[in-house]
Scaffold this active site. Structure first.
Site, mmCIF file in Angstrom:
data_model
loop_
_atom_site.group_PDB
_atom_site.id
_atom_site.type_symbol
_atom_site.label_atom_id
_atom_site.label_comp_id
_atom_site.label_asym_id
_atom_site.label_seq_id
_atom_site.Cartn_x
_atom_site.Cartn_y
_atom_site.Cartn_z
ATOM 1 N N ASN A 158 0.801 -1.236 0.000
ATOM 2 C CA ASN A 158 0.000 0.000 0.000
ATOM 3 C C ASN A 158 0.828 1.278 0.000
ATOM 4 O OD1 ASN A 158 0.762 -0.308 2.654
ATOM 5 N ND2 ASN A 158 -1.239 0.131 3.515
ATOM 6 N N GLU A 253 5.282 -3.758 11.824
ATOM 7 C CA GLU A 253 3.997 -3.079 11.867
ATOM 8 C C GLU A 253 3.032 -3.907 11.048
ATOM 9 O OE1 GLU A 253 0.977 -1.374 10.797
ATOM 10 O OE2 GLU A 253 2.210 0.080 9.713
ATOM 11 N N CYS A 287 -3.264 0.431 6.975
ATOM 12 C CA CYS A 287 -3.308 -0.221 8.292
ATOM 13 C C CYS A 287 -3.966 0.696 9.305
ATOM 14 C CB CYS A 287 -1.914 -0.623 8.724
ATOM 15 S SG CYS A 287 -0.776 0.734 8.689
HETATM 16 O O1 G3H Z 1 -0.703 1.096 6.002
HETATM 17 C C1 G3H Z 1 -0.009 1.480 6.927
HETATM 18 C C2 G3H Z 1 0.580 2.814 6.934
HETATM 19 O O2 G3H Z 1 1.632 2.860 7.868
HETATM 20 C C3 G3H Z 1 -0.445 3.884 7.213
HETATM 21 O O3 G3H Z 1 0.068 5.120 6.905
HETATM 22 O O4 G3H Z 1 -1.613 6.528 8.108
HETATM 23 O O5 G3H Z 1 -0.063 7.513 6.416
HETATM 24 O O6 G3H Z 1 -1.912 6.017 5.705
HETATM 25 P P1 G3H Z 1 -0.942 6.356 6.768
#
Ligand code: G3H
Length: 478
Positions: A158, A253, A287
């Protein structure tokens, strides 16, 4: 074979001796968009050797020079925003504007990391012995931070660029070398990003990027004796990696089920706007997406109506057209999401919109009156489907949040700051946002999950600390 993107090792672009390629399917067209090399274990061994050698002299390169190269890479990456973003659109169906934002954010992250690194690593400590009982002032202890060695970075689909540089930049500024294994969907975006580091002129072997099948090189990389630290972002695979990895620092993570607790006094327009942004941006494939709304029954009808009205305005279609909702990353992901939707249907959830799917494209869906016996109450759809659970007390909301095996972030909406703080303290998550949707950034903020959401803390500052070790020298006076 000019059609297959080469992997990066020893400062050069190479073809794998396997003669095999891995196909990257465009989530929108569901056709092969790109191909990357299927690297072999022998090639991984070579990369590890070069990384080890390159690290030794990199650790001796003055900190300001390391920072200078990172600033250069950041500038080149930002200049190359258009071609890198185009790959993100084709490989992971990220809406065009968001794809550009990801690249620019990544350049900023690299620069910030270079600045933060020179500050953090430019300082050490000086301790004297006579503060501890029984000691005279005869020992002077000097401490500094030294690199760990070779850092293995494994980012998810992502954010194949941003969550790669969030590992690469702290590793490099701290004097480590870096081996990147990009996700298959996102591998070409990552290779383009690595090319920007190549153009900046880092020493050969310091950064490498190996592509290929997880089944062939995944475990081989994570269990490799040459690896001194793993920074991973992704799903359950991280739990398996943690169990198999050796005695090395791990940064993991691994997803979340971020709850949005809505109290009776909340500004419901603000909540609705944040539910849309938090639950549906990049089609819920974050996430930190809002993954369950826990709303007090007395305001639930009004809130659901407001969210429904906003869902109706979301545009659905191709990432090239910058639609809000775009195809999810793969057919298997779409099938998984559909499974959760069907389960909720069978168990009596209220569908605020009709369920609609075309290929990997799933229309945004709000499910009201979700109950704890439904899978969607607990599982991460990683798609544009958001459950609403009506609660009758704050305790009920906290209880649901804490019963999850995840503990990444959460948010609470109320005008009562005292209640907000108490709820934040009670929520077993790494971060709680008051009156805003969960988010990782700004990228120097600490970012961490409890329970199955991970180990260690990320964010620029914490990552630099995590990718170093304390070294002391003690001067013993006569
Ligand atoms: O998908 C996991 C990422 O660490 C979320 O990052 O809050 O900038 O979308 P974000």
């Amino acid at each position: 074979d000019g059609d297959v993107y080469k992997y990066y090792a020893d400062g050069e672009w190479k073809k794998s001796s396997s003669g095999k390629a891995v196909a990257i399917i465009n989530p929108t067209t569901r056709k092969t968009q790109y191909k990357v090399q299927a690297c072999t274990q022998v090639e991984v061994n070579k990369v590890m050797e070069s990384a080890k050698t390159a690290q030794k002299s990199w650790a001796k390169t003055p900190l300001w020079k390391r920072a200078e190269l990172l600033h250069k890479a950041a500038a080149i990456l930002k200049e190359h925003r258009a071609p890198v973003a185009e790959c993100l659109v084709k490989e992971i169906a990220k809406p065009a504007k968001d794809a550009v934002t990801e690249v620019v954010r990544s350049g900023d992250l690299v620069s910030y990391c270079a600045e933060e690194g020179v500050r953090i690593l430019g300082e050490g400590k000086f301790l004297v012995s006579d503060s501890f009982p029984g000691n005279e002032r005869t020992k002077y202890c000097l401490t500094s931070k030294i690199p760990l060695g070779v850092v293995l970075a494994i980012p998810p689909f992502n954010y194949p660029v941003n969550l790669a540089v969030s590992k690469i930049a702290p590793a490099l500024i701290a004097g480590n070398s870096l081996v990147l294994k990009p996700p298959t969907q996102g591998a070409v975006s990552a290779l383009h990003m690595v090319h920007c580091f190549h153009l900046a002129g880092f020493p050969k072997g310091l950064i490498s990027c190996v592509t290929g099948k997880g089944s062939e090189i995944g475990d081989f990389l994570t269990m490799h004796p040459g690896v001194n630290c793993i920074s991973f972002t992704g799903g359950d695979t991280g739990i398996a990696i943690s169990k198999k990895a050796g005695m090395i620092p791990l940064q993991m993570e691994l997803g979340g089920k971020d709850a949005c607790i809505v109290l009776e006094d909340a500004d419901l327009d603000l909540v609705a706007a944040n539910i849309i942004k938090g639950g549906f941006s990049y089609s819920g494939q974050r996430c930190t997406a809002v993954k369950v709304v826990l709303v007090m029954e007395s305001v639930a009808d009004v809130l659901v109506e407001k969210v429904k009205a906003k869902v109706a305005k979301l545009t659905v279609g191709a990432p090239e057209d910058d639609c809000d909702i775009t195809p999810v990353v793969s057919e298997s992901s779409a099938n998984f999401i559909e499974g959760l939707v069907k389960d909720a249907k069978e168990k009596g959830a209220t569908f605020c919109q009709l369920y609609k799917r075309d290929g990997n494209l799933i229309w945004p869906l709000l499910l009201d009156n979700v109950r704890p016996d439904m899978r969607i109450a607990w599982e991460e759809p990683f798609g544009p489907v958001l459950p609403v659970i009506r609660i009758n007390s704050i305790e009920e909301g906290i209880h649901h949040c804490n019963a999850s095996n995840f503990g990444l972030q959460g948010c609470v909406f109320t005008k009562d700051v005292n209640k907000a703080i108490l709820i934040s303290d009670a929520m077993e998550t790494g971060t709680v946002q008051i009156n805003s949707a969960p988010a990782r950034g700004p990228d120097h903020f600490p970012f961490q999950g409890l329970k199955d959401s991970g180990i260690g803390s990320q964010g620029i500052t914490n990552s630099i600390h995590m990718m170093t070790k304390i070294k002391s020298t003690v001067i013993n006076l006569p």
